[in-house]
Design a protein around this motif. Sequence first.
Motif, PDB file in Angstrom:
ATOM      1  N   ARG A  29     -38.146   9.532 -46.230  1.00  0.00           N
ATOM      2  CA  ARG A  29     -36.830   9.755 -46.393  1.00  0.00           C
ATOM      3  C   ARG A  29     -35.510   8.464 -46.260  1.00  0.00           C
ATOM      4  NH1 ARG A  29     -34.852  14.273 -41.811  1.00  0.00           N
ATOM      5  NH2 ARG A  29     -36.468  15.096 -43.039  1.00  0.00           N
ATOM      6  N   ILE A  30     -36.325   7.566 -45.188  1.00  0.00           N
ATOM      7  CA  ILE A  30     -36.074   6.362 -45.040  1.00  0.00           C
ATOM      8  C   ILE A  30     -35.956   5.492 -45.991  1.00  0.00           C
ATOM      9  CG2 ILE A  30     -36.544   4.570 -43.612  1.00  0.00           C
ATOM     10  CD1 ILE A  30     -37.036   6.113 -41.259  1.00  0.00           C
ATOM     11  N   ARG A  31     -36.975   5.110 -47.300  1.00  0.00           N
ATOM     12  CA  ARG A  31     -37.199   4.466 -47.912  1.00  0.00           C
ATOM     13  C   ARG A  31     -36.021   5.278 -48.993  1.00  0.00           C
ATOM     14  NH1 ARG A  31     -42.297   4.474 -46.846  1.00  0.00           N
ATOM     15  NH2 ARG A  31     -42.321   6.112 -48.784  1.00  0.00           N
ATOM     16  N   THR A  32     -36.337   6.552 -49.327  1.00  0.00           N
ATOM     17  CA  THR A  32     -34.674   7.145 -49.972  1.00  0.00           C
ATOM     18  C   THR A  32     -33.165   7.122 -49.891  1.00  0.00           C
ATOM     19  OG1 THR A  32     -36.376   8.864 -49.929  1.00  0.00           O
ATOM     20  CG2 THR A  32     -34.090   9.340 -50.850  1.00  0.00           C
ATOM     21  N   GLN A  33     -33.200   6.742 -48.339  1.00  0.00           N
ATOM     22  CA  GLN A  33     -31.559   6.365 -47.930  1.00  0.00           C
ATOM     23  C   GLN A  33     -31.643   5.071 -48.352  1.00  0.00           C
ATOM     24  OE1 GLN A  33     -29.566   8.194 -46.926  1.00  0.00           O
ATOM     25  NE2 GLN A  33     -28.128   6.549 -47.050  1.00  0.00           N
ATOM     26  N   TYR A  34     -32.713   4.041 -47.925  1.00  0.00           N
ATOM     27  CA  TYR A  34     -32.498   2.711 -48.293  1.00  0.00           C
ATOM     28  C   TYR A  34     -32.326   2.376 -49.675  1.00  0.00           C
ATOM     29  CZ  TYR A  34     -33.476  -2.298 -49.012  1.00  0.00           C
ATOM     30  OH  TYR A  34     -33.507  -3.584 -49.196  1.00  0.00           O
ATOM     31  N   MET A  35     -32.961   3.004 -51.133  1.00  0.00           N
ATOM     32  CA  MET A  35     -32.976   2.952 -52.317  1.00  0.00           C
ATOM     33  C   MET A  35     -31.762   3.803 -52.757  1.00  0.00           C
ATOM     34  SD  MET A  35     -36.371   4.127 -53.385  1.00  0.00           S
ATOM     35  CE  MET A  35     -36.413   4.388 -55.246  1.00  0.00           C
ATOM     36  N   LEU A  36     -31.094   4.603 -52.031  1.00  0.00           N
ATOM     37  CA  LEU A  36     -29.422   5.137 -52.459  1.00  0.00           C
ATOM     38  C   LEU A  36     -28.876   3.642 -51.747  1.00  0.00           C
ATOM     39  CD1 LEU A  36     -29.925   8.927 -50.786  1.00  0.00           C
ATOM     40  CD2 LEU A  36     -29.646   8.073 -53.660  1.00  0.00           C
ATOM     41  N   GLU A  62     -29.647   1.008 -51.906  1.00  0.00           N
ATOM     42  CA  GLU A  62     -28.965  -0.533 -53.102  1.00  0.00           C
ATOM     43  C   GLU A  62     -28.544   0.137 -54.697  1.00  0.00           C
ATOM     44  OE1 GLU A  62     -33.550  -0.900 -53.725  1.00  0.00           O
ATOM     45  OE2 GLU A  62     -33.351  -2.946 -52.220  1.00  0.00           O
ATOM     46  N   VAL A  63     -28.857   1.344 -54.629  1.00  0.00           N
ATOM     47  CA  VAL A  63     -28.462   2.135 -55.610  1.00  0.00           C
ATOM     48  C   VAL A  63     -27.012   2.044 -55.856  1.00  0.00           C
ATOM     49  CG1 VAL A  63     -27.624   4.146 -57.405  1.00  0.00           C
ATOM     50  CG2 VAL A  63     -29.880   3.811 -56.337  1.00  0.00           C
ATOM     51  N   GLU A  64     -25.824   2.564 -54.682  1.00  0.00           N
ATOM     52  CA  GLU A  64     -24.733   2.306 -54.586  1.00  0.00           C
ATOM     53  C   GLU A  64     -24.382   0.873 -54.855  1.00  0.00           C
ATOM     54  OE1 GLU A  64     -20.709   3.609 -53.878  1.00  0.00           O
ATOM     55  OE2 GLU A  64     -22.556   4.808 -54.515  1.00  0.00           O
ATOM     56  N   LEU A  65     -24.624   0.274 -54.153  1.00  0.00           N
ATOM     57  CA  LEU A  65     -25.225  -1.385 -54.611  1.00  0.00           C
ATOM     58  C   LEU A  65     -24.893  -1.596 -55.979  1.00  0.00           C
ATOM     59  CD1 LEU A  65     -26.278  -2.577 -50.947  1.00  0.00           C
ATOM     60  CD2 LEU A  65     -23.676  -2.417 -51.114  1.00  0.00           C
ATOM     61  N   ALA A  66     -25.589  -1.344 -56.470  1.00  0.00           N
ATOM     62  CA  ALA A  66     -25.645  -1.567 -58.365  1.00  0.00           C
ATOM     63  C   ALA A  66     -24.546  -1.236 -57.861  1.00  0.00           C
ATOM     64  CB  ALA A  66     -27.585  -1.246 -58.465  1.00  0.00           C
ATOM     65  N   HIS A  67     -24.141   0.600 -58.510  1.00  0.00           N
ATOM     66  CA  HIS A  67     -23.526   0.945 -59.798  1.00  0.00           C
ATOM     67  C   HIS A  67     -21.860   0.398 -59.029  1.00  0.00           C
ATOM     68  CE1 HIS A  67     -20.716   3.969 -61.030  1.00  0.00           C
ATOM     69  NE2 HIS A  67     -20.104   4.116 -59.483  1.00  0.00           N
ATOM     70  N   GLN A  68     -21.106  -0.620 -57.695  1.00  0.00           N
ATOM     71  CA  GLN A  68     -20.704  -1.172 -57.077  1.00  0.00           C
ATOM     72  C   GLN A  68     -20.623  -2.824 -58.443  1.00  0.00           C
ATOM     73  OE1 GLN A  68     -19.651  -1.293 -52.804  1.00  0.00           O
ATOM     74  NE2 GLN A  68     -20.199   0.515 -52.819  1.00  0.00           N
ATOM     75  N   GLN A  69     -21.933  -3.400 -58.559  1.00  0.00           N
ATOM     76  CA  GLN A  69     -21.554  -4.477 -59.015  1.00  0.00           C
ATOM     77  C   GLN A  69     -21.794  -4.346 -60.613  1.00  0.00           C
ATOM     78  OE1 GLN A  69     -26.034  -5.901 -58.582  1.00  0.00           O
ATOM     79  NE2 GLN A  69     -25.145  -6.448 -56.218  1.00  0.00           N
ATOM     80  N   VAL A  70     -22.571  -2.391 -61.363  1.00  0.00           N
ATOM     81  CA  VAL A  70     -22.653  -2.484 -62.791  1.00  0.00           C
ATOM     82  C   VAL A  70     -20.085  -2.236 -63.124  1.00  0.00           C
ATOM     83  CG1 VAL A  70     -21.876  -0.606 -64.046  1.00  0.00           C
ATOM     84  CG2 VAL A  70     -24.189  -1.579 -63.092  1.00  0.00           C
ATOM     85  N   GLU A  71     -20.033  -1.622 -62.009  1.00  0.00           N
ATOM     86  CA  GLU A  71     -18.219  -1.312 -62.134  1.00  0.00           C
ATOM     87  C   GLU A  71     -18.034  -2.741 -62.044  1.00  0.00           C
ATOM     88  OE1 GLU A  71     -16.993   1.338 -58.965  1.00  0.00           O
ATOM     89  OE2 GLU A  71     -17.458   3.389 -60.331  1.00  0.00           O
ATOM     90  N   ARG A  72     -18.152  -3.683 -61.090  1.00  0.00           N
ATOM     91  CA  ARG A  72     -17.280  -5.390 -61.524  1.00  0.00           C
ATOM     92  C   ARG A  72     -17.596  -5.836 -62.787  1.00  0.00           C
ATOM     93  NH1 ARG A  72     -18.882  -4.965 -55.532  1.00  0.00           N
ATOM     94  NH2 ARG A  72     -20.664  -6.167 -56.317  1.00  0.00           N
ATOM     95  N   LEU A  73     -18.837  -5.593 -63.013  1.00  0.00           N
ATOM     96  CA  LEU A  73     -18.811  -6.407 -64.085  1.00  0.00           C
ATOM     97  C   LEU A  73     -18.969  -5.682 -65.934  1.00  0.00           C
ATOM     98  CD1 LEU A  73     -23.258  -7.040 -63.930  1.00  0.00           C
ATOM     99  CD2 LEU A  73     -21.412  -8.899 -64.481  1.00  0.00           C
TER     100      LEU A  73
END
Length: 381
Positions: A154-161, A163-174
């Motif tokens: 669960r902790i790893r899943t939260q961490y991955m979520l 990271e996915v949110e950060l990646a999503h924000q980076q994709v939006e900026r790109l």
Amino acid sequence: MIAARLPGLIWIVIAYTVSLILKIKTVPAIEQYVIFTILILLFTTIYCYSNLFLPGRFWMYFVLQSFIVYISAFFTQDIPVIIITLYPLLVGQAIGTTGRKKNYLFLMILVLFTINTLVMVPLEIIDTFLLITLPTMVIIVSYAVIFFNQVNARIRTQYMLEEVELAHQQVERLTLHNERQRMARDLHDTLAQGMAGLKMQLEATNVYLTKGNDQRAKEIIVQSMKRVSELLADARLTIDNLRLNTKEKYDFQQSIIEEVQHFTVATGLECHFEFRVMQQLSSTISEHCLRVISECLSNIARHAKATNIWIRIEEKEKVLFISVKDDGIGFNTDMKINKDGHYGLLGIRERVRIIGGKVDIDSKKDKGTNVQINIPLQGAE
């Protein structure tokens, strides 16, 4: 985090309560109750804040907790509930938290359990004790391992979520950056190039009027009016593409021929055109190649002071080769490409990169310029 440790806390409370109730029958001194309670509270507190120790300082955590259990067991040595309950909890946490790569941790805990058993359990009942204790410990350890693995997952899943949110924000900026780049290219290729072409036609009209050739001046003015209509149509199409992201199918060869004809009429320069492409090109490649060739011709007209232009487009072994060459004055490619405001050359490189091609701009002073482009056709869309 407290909710994740709730089952472990409940288990500790049960173990403490049962030990205390059974110990009351032996009527110990009040000091034993106090010390035993303080030790269990210390064990519980460290368990609640185990995230401060794990995984970086796992040694400190498990050694400290193991010895607290070891000492606590002495206060209930005739009723070894603490041995049966808290050691398995630590073994399960060691396996579930640190993984199998640190098996020596739970081996150390098992060694302490063995010492406690030999010291505090009478030899005449040790076989009965082990017969009851070992299956119980296996069940408790199995549950603890499953539980702590789920907590870690669960902790790893939260961490991955996160990271996915950060990646999503980076994709939006790109994406926003790429859209701005595309808008800059499209505006440059329609309005900027169109206005540059009109400027050249008006200059030609002025020359003919100065020489008294009114008929030729009128012809160029008519062509300019037609060019303005085409420019407005291209601008509307660009706006529609920005809104709907639609792609018009190009007759690539005919589009290049029309572009060359407009260029020749506007500039009066001799343009030699060679086209050897048998494969049907995709709309993406056709559009970008047309824009690149148009930009090359516009740059030649504005800067090269050339008298001849050679355009060669051919296909060889699934590769599209494009060459736009002139006999003008040439330029310093590094200075021009890196200089602010020269969006045309940057646009050429960007468009070629988008369709997976390579561009080489070779230019020498007074020896003209040759723009060579290679675009792989296999797998291109």
